[in-house]
Design an enzyme around this catalytic site. Structure first.
Site, PDB file in Angstrom:
ATOM      1  N   CYS A 246       3.249 -12.352 -74.028  1.00  0.00           N
ATOM      2  CA  CYS A 246       2.627 -13.038 -75.169  1.00  0.00           C
ATOM      3  C   CYS A 246       2.946 -12.268 -76.447  1.00  0.00           C
ATOM      4  O   CYS A 246       2.699 -11.058 -76.527  1.00  0.00           O
ATOM      5  CB  CYS A 246       1.115 -13.113 -74.944  1.00  0.00           C
ATOM      6  N   CYS A 249      -0.160 -10.654 -78.187  1.00  0.00           N
ATOM      7  CA  CYS A 249      -0.685  -9.572 -77.338  1.00  0.00           C
ATOM      8  C   CYS A 249       0.227  -8.351 -77.434  1.00  0.00           C
ATOM      9  O   CYS A 249      -0.238  -7.210 -77.504  1.00  0.00           O
ATOM     10  CB  CYS A 249      -0.782 -10.025 -75.885  1.00  0.00           C
TER      11      CYS A 249
END
Length: 301
Positions: A246, A249
């Site tokens: 991600c 993230c």
């Protein structure tokens, strides 16, 4: 100005040095992107499952000085519970225990932010973020985590003290008249530096700083070897963060990892910081732009 060019050249030379605790991204790469952190806050994005578990499992398994006889994974499938840590952590030296506690504190910090800004509603018309108490309890409640939750929160405070200590130690580097923040606006540069020094003086006034003098003491040869092992383990963690699937993230994980790495670099460079001249270049100790941004954002988190 001549001073500006000299400072930039100094940064470039220092980028090639070997005292870094993290793998820094190449800002000159055509694939590099600048991200406004205020427009991209850290929050739950839906990134979970086996891929997310593998990241943290790799970090704990490969980098936390785990004894060879501890075979099973230290993180459960959901990344909530670290198995049988207390027994082996208590058997290793103070530096290795501190390293584990810092990584645990970093993990706790990220989990708290994800629980605080959780995706509560995801429909075609709107997305709604807010606190998810259940998620927080699953990760930190004493009963649900079999006693591990409170330890994680203590490790988060340990991480906070380490980074606070680093801010107090690095004050002389930023206090030099020659240090500038290049925003492109002279009056804004001066105001930003004033605010920056205000934060650092406040950090220095805190009475209960962590005492890092017990680290890497004793036999100099063994201490140097352990310190280098410490640095390489942490550098590997920053590489693992590159594997996060991600984008957001990865962004916040890398930012906080590099911030902690910068804090460790500062604490292990105390002698070099003390020798920084009040005027002129500082060749012994230097922080890159990325390290400065990461340090203050990680402390903010």
């Amino acid at each position: 100005s001549k001073e500006t060019r000299q400072a930039v050249l100094q940064w470039a030379q220092h980028d090639d040095s070997s005292d870094s605790f993290c793998e820094a991204d190449d800002i000159h790469s055509p694939d590099a992107e600048y991200v406004d952190l205020l427009l991209n806050p850290e929050r739950y994005t839906g990134y979970k499952g086996p891929d997310a578990w593998k990241i943290w499992n790799s970090i704990y398994e490969e980098n936390c000085f785990k004894p060879q006889n501890v075979k099973r994974p230290l993180a459960s499938g959901r990344g909530e519970s670290f198995i049988c840590l207390t027994k082996w952590v208590s058997r290793v030296c103070v530096e290795k225990r501190a390293f584990y506690r810092l990584i645990s504190g970093l993990h706790a910090s990220i989990n708290i932010h994800l629980s605080a800004r959780y995706l509560l509603q995801d429909s075609w018309s709107e997305k709604k973020w807010g606190p998810n108490v259940t998620e927080f309890q699953q990760r930190f409640d004493e009963v649900l985590t079999r006693g591990e939750g409170p330890r994680r929160l203590k490790n988060l405070y340990f991480l906070y003290l380490i980074e606070l200590r680093a801010l107090s130690k690095v004050l002389p580097f930023f206090e030099r008249p020659g240090f500038q923040l290049y925003t492109g606006n002279e009056s804004q540069d001066a105001e930003m530096k004033h605010l920056l020094l205000e934060i650092l003086h406040l950090a220095k006034s805190f009475p209960l700083h962590f005492d890092e003098n017990s680290f890497f003491a004793g036999n100099k040869k063994e201490a140097a070897k352990l310190k280098e092992e410490f640095r390489l383990h942490f550098k590997n963690i920053s590489k693992i963060m590159d594997c996060v699937g991600c984008f957001k993230c990865r962004l916040w994980g890398k930012l906080q990892t590099q911030g902690l790495g910068t804090a460790l670099k500062i604490l292990f460079s105390e002698n070099l910081i003390e020798k920084i001249p009040e005027s002129g270049p500082s060749y012994g100790f230097q922080l890159t732009r990325q390290e400065i941004v990461a340090l203050f954002n990680a402390f903010g988190r």
